[in-house]
Design a protein around this motif. Structure first.
Motif, PDB file in Angstrom:
ATOM      1  N   GLY A  31       0.849  -1.188   0.000  1.00 13.43           N
ATOM      2  CA  GLY A  31       0.000   0.000   0.000  1.00 13.43           C
ATOM      3  C   GLY A  31       0.881   1.232   0.000  1.00 13.43           C
ATOM      4  N   TYR A  32       0.322   2.314  -0.490  1.00 12.32           N
ATOM      5  CA  TYR A  32       1.032   3.582  -0.654  1.00 12.32           C
ATOM      6  C   TYR A  32       1.662   4.056   0.652  1.00 12.32           C
ATOM      7  CZ  TYR A  32       1.343   8.476  -2.317  1.00 12.32           C
ATOM      8  OH  TYR A  32       1.735   9.728  -2.701  1.00 12.32           O
ATOM      9  N   HIS A  33       0.883   3.977   1.712  1.00 11.95           N
ATOM     10  CA  HIS A  33       1.353   4.527   2.981  1.00 11.95           C
ATOM     11  C   HIS A  33       1.899   3.464   3.923  1.00 11.95           C
ATOM     12  CE1 HIS A  33      -0.338   8.096   1.551  1.00 11.95           C
ATOM     13  NE2 HIS A  33      -1.581   7.882   1.915  1.00 11.95           N
ATOM     14  N   ASP A  34       1.951   2.188   3.476  1.00 14.76           N
ATOM     15  CA  ASP A  34       2.394   1.135   4.387  1.00 14.76           C
ATOM     16  C   ASP A  34       3.736   1.489   4.992  1.00 14.76           C
ATOM     17  OD1 ASP A  34       0.167  -0.190   3.733  1.00 14.76           O
ATOM     18  OD2 ASP A  34       1.134  -1.865   2.688  1.00 14.76           O
ATOM     19  N   GLU A  35       3.852   1.271   6.282  1.00 16.21           N
ATOM     20  CA  GLU A  35       5.103   1.623   6.940  1.00 16.21           C
ATOM     21  C   GLU A  35       5.966   0.411   7.268  1.00 16.21           C
ATOM     22  OE1 GLU A  35       4.786   4.431  10.051  1.00 16.21           O
ATOM     23  OE2 GLU A  35       3.863   5.933   8.752  1.00 16.21           O
ATOM     24  N   SER A  36       5.435  -0.806   7.026  1.00 12.94           N
ATOM     25  CA  SER A  36       6.257  -1.984   7.306  1.00 12.94           C
ATOM     26  C   SER A  36       6.388  -2.832   6.035  1.00 12.94           C
ATOM     27  CB  SER A  36       5.632  -2.801   8.433  1.00 12.94           C
ATOM     28  OG  SER A  36       4.311  -3.147   8.068  1.00 12.94           O
ATOM     29  N   PHE A  37       7.338  -3.728   6.035  1.00 16.11           N
ATOM     30  CA  PHE A  37       7.608  -4.556   4.862  1.00 16.11           C
ATOM     31  C   PHE A  37       6.811  -5.857   4.951  1.00 16.11           C
ATOM     32  CE2 PHE A  37      12.151  -2.647   4.828  1.00 16.11           C
ATOM     33  CZ  PHE A  37      11.651  -1.469   4.299  1.00 16.11           C
ATOM     34  N   SER A  38       6.100  -6.228   3.863  1.00 15.40           N
ATOM     35  CA  SER A  38       5.339  -7.473   3.909  1.00 15.40           C
ATOM     36  C   SER A  38       5.540  -8.287   2.637  1.00 15.40           C
ATOM     37  CB  SER A  38       3.853  -7.164   4.103  1.00 15.40           C
ATOM     38  OG  SER A  38       3.436  -6.244   3.109  1.00 15.40           O
ATOM     39  N   HIS A  39       6.424  -7.855   1.764  1.00 17.67           N
ATOM     40  CA  HIS A  39       6.668  -8.506   0.488  1.00 17.67           C
ATOM     41  C   HIS A  39       8.189  -8.607   0.352  1.00 17.67           C
ATOM     42  CE1 HIS A  39       7.083  -8.770  -3.903  1.00 17.67           C
ATOM     43  NE2 HIS A  39       5.802  -9.114  -3.973  1.00 17.67           N
ATOM     44  N   PRO A  40       8.705  -9.656  -0.295  1.00 18.45           N
ATOM     45  CA  PRO A  40      10.171  -9.819  -0.315  1.00 18.45           C
ATOM     46  C   PRO A  40      10.924  -8.751  -1.108  1.00 18.45           C
ATOM     47  CG  PRO A  40       9.086 -11.508  -1.654  1.00 18.45           C
ATOM     48  CD  PRO A  40       7.998 -10.806  -0.893  1.00 18.45           C
ATOM     49  N   SER A  41      10.289  -8.095  -2.094  1.00 15.37           N
ATOM     50  CA  SER A  41      11.055  -7.128  -2.890  1.00 15.37           C
ATOM     51  C   SER A  41      10.299  -5.838  -3.180  1.00 15.37           C
ATOM     52  CB  SER A  41      11.482  -7.766  -4.216  1.00 15.37           C
ATOM     53  OG  SER A  41      10.331  -8.068  -4.984  1.00 15.37           O
ATOM     54  N   ILE A  42       9.040  -5.766  -2.727  1.00 15.28           N
ATOM     55  CA  ILE A  42       8.245  -4.564  -2.983  1.00 15.28           C
ATOM     56  C   ILE A  42       7.878  -3.920  -1.647  1.00 15.28           C
ATOM     57  CG2 ILE A  42       6.088  -3.651  -3.960  1.00 15.28           C
ATOM     58  CD1 ILE A  42       7.814  -4.742  -6.147  1.00 15.28           C
ATOM     59  N   ALA A  43       8.177  -2.641  -1.517  1.00 17.74           N
ATOM     60  CA  ALA A  43       7.788  -1.904  -0.313  1.00 17.74           C
ATOM     61  C   ALA A  43       7.437  -0.484  -0.731  1.00 17.74           C
ATOM     62  CB  ALA A  43       8.935  -1.897   0.695  1.00 17.74           C
ATOM     63  N   SER A  44       6.586   0.177   0.039  1.00 13.35           N
ATOM     64  CA  SER A  44       6.201   1.547  -0.306  1.00 13.35           C
ATOM     65  C   SER A  44       7.356   2.505  -0.027  1.00 13.35           C
ATOM     66  CB  SER A  44       4.989   1.969   0.521  1.00 13.35           C
ATOM     67  OG  SER A  44       5.383   2.162   1.865  1.00 13.35           O
ATOM     68  N   ALA A  45       7.352   3.637  -0.729  1.00 10.82           N
ATOM     69  CA  ALA A  45       8.387   4.652  -0.496  1.00 10.82           C
ATOM     70  C   ALA A  45       8.331   5.130   0.952  1.00 10.82           C
ATOM     71  CB  ALA A  45       8.198   5.819  -1.470  1.00 10.82           C
ATOM     72  N   THR A  46       7.111   5.232   1.500  1.00 11.22           N
ATOM     73  CA  THR A  46       6.954   5.644   2.903  1.00 11.22           C
ATOM     74  C   THR A  46       7.716   4.703   3.834  1.00 11.22           C
ATOM     75  OG1 THR A  46       4.754   6.492   2.380  1.00 11.22           O
ATOM     76  CG2 THR A  46       5.249   6.145   4.713  1.00 11.22           C
ATOM     77  N   SER A  47       7.540   3.383   3.618  1.00 10.49           N
ATOM     78  CA  SER A  47       8.208   2.425   4.510  1.00 10.49           C
ATOM     79  C   SER A  47       9.721   2.450   4.300  1.00 10.49           C
ATOM     80  CB  SER A  47       7.655   1.018   4.296  1.00 10.49           C
ATOM     81  OG  SER A  47       7.991   0.560   3.001  1.00 10.49           O
ATOM     82  N   LEU A  48      10.149   2.709   3.066  1.00  7.83           N
ATOM     83  CA  LEU A  48      11.593   2.773   2.810  1.00  7.83           C
ATOM     84  C   LEU A  48      12.217   3.969   3.522  1.00  7.83           C
ATOM     85  CD1 LEU A  48      11.628   1.874  -0.998  1.00  7.83           C
ATOM     86  CD2 LEU A  48      12.268   0.411   0.928  1.00  7.83           C
TER      87      LEU A  48
END
Lengths: 406, 406
Positions: free
Chosen positions: B189-206
């Motif tokens: 998700g756009y605003h997700d703040e934690s990692f839940s996928h092995p290679s995809i994360a939102s810019a916010t969480s990064l």
């Protein structure tokens, strides 16, 4: 009780100031010495080396009985407006005499100069306007105007003579029942940057030495122990002293983001100087380099410093025009004698005596003071920034009993 | 050559963006991928983690052919104005299609929602006005308005659906010859703040992970090597990444020294929010604590962040009202294919193509951009402050040949 006033900046308090206080008390037989002192920013447009509270403590330790604040709108101004605010406050709190230090040391010279000036005011004004229109600085234009009346009875190239002259004029123009006196200054010139006397040095040279050495001992011979102690405590608490370079990033940010129309609203921004400010700010890496780049014959270093202080504090032409007279007497500190004196004049004082700044919220002179305090506190990282801001509103006047005095 | 546009922030560029680019190229058969990208400040009112130049390099390395800048007056705005500026720039530079990522992934849902909205515009406007008057936030009021028309054909609680919906409306309202397409976003998700996928994360969480760990390796699994390399170089050169906390001292200084009348001139300052800003700023020690204190149901975090960006950049209501449409296409970077494409459209483009920002001096949208750059550069001590400022005016568009691409 006889109250006598002095007009001061104490940036920082030094042995020359101590001499001036002792001479004043002795010559005037004062029961209560009252100092009206600039706050966070000073007459030449500089931030004070330490806070008004630390400087008030230095003053009280040296024998001042009451310290009151000269509001920003009068403190950061050329001599005439500075004098206008300061003498009115001293008269309002009941001072019978004003005693200032000067290079001349002869009050008759000041009285004679002020008399000529006021009698010939229109001629002087017109000659000065002509000089300014020819691109001269104000002091230069004033000096040329004097030549029309033979030599001035006073050397008006000396900074303390200029201030004293402004005090005498302001007393007369405001018809104040306060007698002016002067005491010759010792040795050091106002702006001297080097030491030439064993125990007397100018505040300018003391600040410069402190900046260069970073060591308090390097100025120990020229200041009372209480000054050293206040400086030491201040640096321990806040981690630094204040100078223009600390504020340069804020000034740069503000000059880069204000439009030229925004800048034209600021007090002191005249004759297109906003273009020069905008033109030079992006490349300047220090305040000193910036002012050196912007400076012209007409826009002197001091005038630019004041203007930059007004940019930082967002002090506008409109506010300057409205700041006709002081509206309150703000107490920064007092001695035992000072407290007795204040009790006595509390009801008769011509302006309200204010101990708690929170009572001044909404007063436009005080709103400007708060903004100056906000700029001053921006020298610190959090949580000191917030703490220093709170000190501005919440500090009670400092009380120093006789025993605590050094 | 067929040009296809994308609307991006790349804060920073990550594997999800890479997927979106590859899908776009494959589905549209584009010869030239053109990204319109926000500059120093982003849609949600945040400073970009690294400069526009570093982010343009990330984009070029990942296969974008032309990067152009979305001016500040459109970039730091709610969805409608953001979309209005972005789609016009892409159409002006000749894009035949716009391809955006969305949670929905079905272009028919966007077309149907936009059709209903535009046909019932007056009803929607009036329902939303009523909702706002009842103290609702804009998204909440819009959601309630949709209920009058049965369920929305699109889940407008999802941020990328909201943006896509705004793009489609803006294309139609401006009658642009550019076809909208959408690609479903992967996992995060756009605003997700934690990692839940092995290679995809939102810019916010990064960004959050980087802030917490300070280690580039902690995000290595989620970004292309070129992103890591740009971040590494940036931190090496400038000593830091950007976030709101860096700018909080400036914001505090400005809010404390601006009058309420000054603040009312700033874009986004409505309904007396200036009182709340003034009330809470003196005590706030961090940006996060400040926004948390000022926040209301109506003044959401994002709205306050945007407003604070406008306070810092001195972006006024008057300027916002005048910023009707983009006036230039500013090139930030290009590939070999991009260069060929630009040569081809140079004369036919609907707005002037500008490589050197110095040519834009005096253009009001660019004057705002310069102010945003001045704020952005204020994160650094001198001499980096001056150097970063100069980079804004003097940097030529980045050219990346095929061989340099990773």
């Amino acid at each position: 009780m006889k109250a006598v006033g002095v007009i001061v900046e104490y940036n920082p308090f030094h042995n020359g100031h101590f001499h001036h206080l002792n001479e004043t008390r002795q010559k005037t037989d004062a029961d209560c010495l009252i100092a009206v002192m600039s706050g966070n920013f000073l007459q030449r447009g500089e931030p004070a080396i330490v806070s008004k509270w630390a400087r008030a403590k230095m003053a009280l330790a040296a024998g001042v009985d009451v310290v009151i604040e000269l509001p920003y709108a009068f403190a950061v101004q050329a001599a005439e407006q500075f004098a206008h605010g300061a003498v009115q406050l001293l008269a309002a709190i009941g001072c019978q005499e004003l005693c200032f230090g000067s290079e001349s040391g002869e009050i008759s010279a000041f009285l004679s100069a002020a008399k000529t000036w006021l009698e010939q005011k229109e001629t002087f004004d017109s000659l000065i306007r002509t000089g300014l229109a020819r691109g001269q600085s104000f002091p230069k234009a004033a000096a040329e105007a004097w030549q029309k009346f033979g030599a001035a009875p006073l050397d008006l190239s000396k900074p303390n003579n200029v201030l004293g002259f402004a005090y005498v004029k302001a007393i007369w123009q405001n018809k104040l029942a306060m007698m002016p006196r002067t005491i010759p200054r010792l040795a050091a010139g106002y702006h001297d940057e080097s030491f030439s006397h064993p125990s007397i040095a100018s505040a300018t040279s003391l600040r410069k030495t402190l900046r260069q050495t970073g060591r308090l001992e390097s100025i120990a011979a020229y200041v009372p122990p209480a000054t050293l102690e206040q400086l030491r405590q201040y640096r321990e608490t806040y981690g630094r002293f204040h100078d223009w370079e600390v504020y340069f990033p804020l000034l740069k940010y503000r000059l880069l983001t204000a439009t030229e129309a925004d800048l034209r609203r600021i007090a002191g921004v005249e004759e297109g100087i906003e273009h020069r400010l905008k033109q030079h700010i992006a490349h300047a890496e220090t305040f000193a380099a910036f002012i050196a780049a912007v400076k012209t014959k007409r826009y002197t270093w001091t005038r630019l410093q004041r203007l930059c202080a007004h940019v930082l504090t967002n002090f506008t032409k409109e506010e300057q025009a409205k700041a006709a007279n002081p509206t309150y007497i703000r107490l920064l500190g007092m001695s035992e004698a000072g407290r007795r004196y204040l009790k006595q004049v509390k009801k008769s004082a011509a302006l309200p005596l204010v101990a708690r700044a929170s009572k001044l919220n909404g007063d436009s002179l005080y709103e400007q003071e708060k903004r100056a305090a906000a700029v001053y506190a921006a020298a610190f990282p959090e949580p000191l920034y917030s703490a220093a801001l709170k000190e501005e509103y919440a500090t009670a006047p400092i009380y120093v009993s006789g025993i605590e005095r050094k």
